[in-house]
Design an enzyme around this catalytic site. Structure first.
Site, PDB file in Angstrom:
ATOM      1  N   SER A 133       0.826  -1.203   0.000  1.00  0.00           N
ATOM      2  CA  SER A 133       0.000   0.000   0.000  1.00  0.00           C
ATOM      3  C   SER A 133       0.857   1.248   0.000  1.00  0.00           C
ATOM      4  O   SER A 133       1.925   1.287   0.614  1.00  0.00           O
ATOM      5  CB  SER A 133      -0.892   0.003   1.252  1.00  0.00           C
ATOM      6  OG  SER A 133      -1.427   1.285   1.496  1.00  0.00           O
ATOM      7  N   TYR A 146      -1.793  -0.558  10.148  1.00  0.00           N
ATOM      8  CA  TYR A 146      -1.821  -1.008   8.750  1.00  0.00           C
ATOM      9  C   TYR A 146      -0.501  -0.674   8.062  1.00  0.00           C
ATOM     10  O   TYR A 146       0.091  -1.521   7.378  1.00  0.00           O
ATOM     11  CB  TYR A 146      -2.989  -0.335   8.032  1.00  0.00           C
ATOM     12  CG  TYR A 146      -3.136  -0.730   6.587  1.00  0.00           C
ATOM     13  CD1 TYR A 146      -3.477  -2.033   6.225  1.00  0.00           C
ATOM     14  CD2 TYR A 146      -2.958   0.208   5.569  1.00  0.00           C
ATOM     15  CE1 TYR A 146      -3.617  -2.394   4.898  1.00  0.00           C
ATOM     16  CE2 TYR A 146      -3.120  -0.141   4.245  1.00  0.00           C
ATOM     17  CZ  TYR A 146      -3.440  -1.444   3.910  1.00  0.00           C
ATOM     18  OH  TYR A 146      -3.580  -1.799   2.586  1.00  0.00           O
TER      19      TYR A 146
END
Length: 244
Positions: A133, A146
């Site tokens: 990501s 995350y």
């Protein structure tokens, strides 16, 4: 020649879009997901020998069982795309235990389990693609866990590449930007969503103005990666959303 391609988290979103794109060119898709009904629906849509297996990649036993079933049914795997991931925005003081554990178990350990269990089914020229990501590099608010889990997965991907390259296995880390499709939902309660947006605004990140790619567009990149000649590897690719 059709390839056997395994995609985790293939019941919706990017995983589903990649499966549709690869199946369109004749590859055989093996779809893994925590909710069997979702991946079965996608497999039925794809046809051409596609099949679905229930698999929670945060569980080593579930991953082991899934790849044992793949070995029994397909014999080998040509490509593994580690797409499944979990994330929710939380501040570091409010995050629940299960969110910390879930981020690590799915986004890091889950990728490790899948890579470990797929390698005995791979031959020279096979390929592993791990999806990361942009949040590893972009300082989003309330995504600490995350971001940390994806950063750990990226380092693991680098080490994996170094370890298996001598065996002829190619490894790619694909860091993706914002994307969605017509079915996308987030499922974050309004107060946390508001604080997430406001926190990012304070950091100079205006989410309403940032471009967002469509899953189908991003899936085209994976078609290109899977189609690389066997004597070529792209170790890292950065996908940025842009306005059409």
């Amino acid at each position: 020649m059709a390839r056997n391609i395994v995609i985790t988290g293939a019941g919706k979103g990017l995983g589903r879009a990649i499966a549709r794109r690869l199946a369109a060119d004749g590859d055989t898709l093996i779809l893994l997901g925590r909710t069997l009904s979702k991946v079965e629906t996608v497999a039925a849509e794809l046809g051409n020998g596609a099949y679905a297996l229930e698999c929670d990649i945060s569980s080593a036993a579930s991953v082991r069982a899934a790849f044992a079933a793949i070995k029994e049914r397909s014999g080998k795997v040509d490509v593994l795309i580690n797409n499944a991931a979990v994330y929710q925005p939380y501040s570091v003081t409010e995050v629940p235990d299960d969110e910390i554990i879930g981020s690590l178990a799915t986004n890091v350990a889950g990728v490790m389990y899948c890579c470990r269990d797929v390698l005995p089914l791979m031959e020279r020229g096979s390929q592993i693609i791990n999806i990361s990501s942009e949040s590893v590099a972009v300082p989003f608010a309330m995504l600490t866990f995350y971001q940390a889990s994806k950063a750990g997965m990226e380092r693991y991907t680098q080490a994996l590449h170094e370890e298996v390259s001598a065996d002829g296995i190619r490894v790619t880390m694909a860091r993706a930007g914002q994307m969605m499709d017509e079915d996308s939902t987030w499922g974050v309660e309004p107060d946390r969503a508001r604080r997430f947006f406001e926190g990012n605004m304070k950091r100079g990140i205006n989410q309403r103005e940032r471009p967002i790619s469509h899953f189908n567009s991003v899936a085209e990149v994976f078609r290109s990666l899977v189609n690389l000649p066997v004597d070529v590897n792209i170790s890292q690719v950065m996908l940025e959303a842009r306005r059409a």
